[in-house]
Design an enzyme around this catalytic site. Structure first.
Site, PDB file in Angstrom:
ATOM      1  N   ASP A 281       0.864  -1.170   0.000  1.00  0.00           N
ATOM      2  CA  ASP A 281       0.000   0.000   0.000  1.00  0.00           C
ATOM      3  C   ASP A 281       0.906   1.228   0.000  1.00  0.00           C
ATOM      4  O   ASP A 281       1.837   1.312   0.799  1.00  0.00           O
ATOM      5  CB  ASP A 281      -0.883  -0.017   1.259  1.00  0.00           C
ATOM      6  CG  ASP A 281      -1.821   1.165   1.305  1.00  0.00           C
ATOM      7  OD1 ASP A 281      -2.905   1.082   0.711  1.00  0.00           O
ATOM      8  OD2 ASP A 281      -1.452   2.185   1.925  1.00  0.00           O
TER       9      ASP A 281
ATOM     10  N   ASN B 170      -1.528  12.716  -5.335  1.00  0.00           N
ATOM     11  CA  ASN B 170      -2.581  13.209  -6.223  1.00  0.00           C
ATOM     12  C   ASN B 170      -2.904  14.675  -5.950  1.00  0.00           C
ATOM     13  O   ASN B 170      -3.071  15.473  -6.875  1.00  0.00           O
ATOM     14  CB  ASN B 170      -3.849  12.370  -6.075  1.00  0.00           C
ATOM     15  CG  ASN B 170      -3.772  11.066  -6.819  1.00  0.00           C
ATOM     16  OD1 ASN B 170      -3.031  10.921  -7.777  1.00  0.00           O
ATOM     17  ND2 ASN B 170      -4.540  10.090  -6.384  1.00  0.00           N
TER      18      ASN B 170
ATOM     19  N   HIS C 219      -3.582  14.030 -10.588  1.00  0.00           N
ATOM     20  CA  HIS C 219      -3.921  12.619 -10.794  1.00  0.00           C
ATOM     21  C   HIS C 219      -3.092  11.957 -11.885  1.00  0.00           C
ATOM     22  O   HIS C 219      -2.822  10.760 -11.820  1.00  0.00           O
ATOM     23  CB  HIS C 219      -5.423  12.463 -11.071  1.00  0.00           C
ATOM     24  CG  HIS C 219      -6.248  12.715  -9.846  1.00  0.00           C
ATOM     25  ND1 HIS C 219      -6.514  11.740  -8.933  1.00  0.00           N
ATOM     26  CD2 HIS C 219      -6.824  13.845  -9.378  1.00  0.00           C
ATOM     27  CE1 HIS C 219      -7.235  12.238  -7.948  1.00  0.00           C
ATOM     28  NE2 HIS C 219      -7.432  13.527  -8.192  1.00  0.00           N
TER      29      HIS C 219
ATOM     30  N   ASP D 232      -1.167   8.557 -11.369  1.00  0.00           N
ATOM     31  CA  ASP D 232      -1.290   7.423 -12.290  1.00  0.00           C
ATOM     32  C   ASP D 232       0.087   6.925 -12.719  1.00  0.00           C
ATOM     33  O   ASP D 232       0.322   5.719 -12.822  1.00  0.00           O
ATOM     34  CB  ASP D 232      -2.100   7.811 -13.530  1.00  0.00           C
ATOM     35  CG  ASP D 232      -3.588   7.978 -13.244  1.00  0.00           C
ATOM     36  OD1 ASP D 232      -4.033   7.635 -12.127  1.00  0.00           O
ATOM     37  OD2 ASP D 232      -4.298   8.458 -14.145  1.00  0.00           O
TER      38      ASP D 232
ATOM     39  N   GLU E 115      -4.398   2.238  -4.444  1.00  0.00           N
ATOM     40  CA  GLU E 115      -2.939   2.139  -4.414  1.00  0.00           C
ATOM     41  C   GLU E 115      -2.481   0.878  -3.702  1.00  0.00           C
ATOM     42  O   GLU E 115      -1.376   0.808  -3.180  1.00  0.00           O
ATOM     43  CB  GLU E 115      -2.337   3.394  -3.759  1.00  0.00           C
ATOM     44  CG  GLU E 115      -2.483   3.485  -2.265  1.00  0.00           C
ATOM     45  CD  GLU E 115      -3.838   3.994  -1.759  1.00  0.00           C
ATOM     46  OE1 GLU E 115      -3.956   4.144  -0.544  1.00  0.00           O
ATOM     47  OE2 GLU E 115      -4.764   4.213  -2.547  1.00  0.00           O
TER      48      GLU E 115
END
Length: 142
Positions: free
Chosen positions: A71, A79, A84, A88, A110
């Site tokens: 994680d 973000n 974003h 990504d 994530e």
């Protein structure tokens, strides 16, 4: 990769998946192949998705001694700070890295689930060492 074949076999056992839209852009893939891929793979990272990870776990239950759940801490900050698209890119980069090292799936957001199979995972000690090295390598990705 045999695991991907097992996933596709499982999807075939589910029967035909109807295409709710007309695929105007005909590719070399059949509609059935297209929807099976959509059902099993995350479109951002191209890793198997959460559903596929459950199928992988079932097919590897005897061969997989360890799982790693990864994680990304404070991913929301990435973000919020960089946007974003940057978030990504982080997910794609991590996915590529993990996919080269083990059987990795994107469980959601994530979170990644990694199936640790192979000689380097025969003991708890070697698995810990491998994961510590992996964490060090991942921290250098940025």
């Amino acid at each position: 990769m045999p695991i991907k074949d097992n996933i596709v076999d499982t999807m075939e056992a589910m029967g035909n998946i109807e295409d709710p839209t007309s695929l105007k852009n005909k590719s070399s893939k059949s509609k059935e192949e297209f929807w099976k891929e959509k059902a099993l793979y995350d479109t951002l990272t191209n890793l198997p998705n959460r559903f596929a990870s459950e199928l992988i776990l079932e097919s590897l239950s005897e061969n997989c001694k360890y799982l790693a759940i990864i994680d990304i801490d404070h991913f929301k900050n990435i973000n919020d700070t960089y946007g974003h698209k940057a978030g990504d890119e982080v997910l794609k980069k991590l996915a590529d890295f993990l996919d080269d090292k083990m059987i990795a799936t994107r469980f959601g957001g994530e979170e990644f689930v990694c199936f640790l199979i192979g000689e380097e995972f025969n003991s708890e000690e070697s698995t810990k060492e491998y994961l510590n090295n992996l964490i060090n390598e991942v921290s250098k990705l940025t």
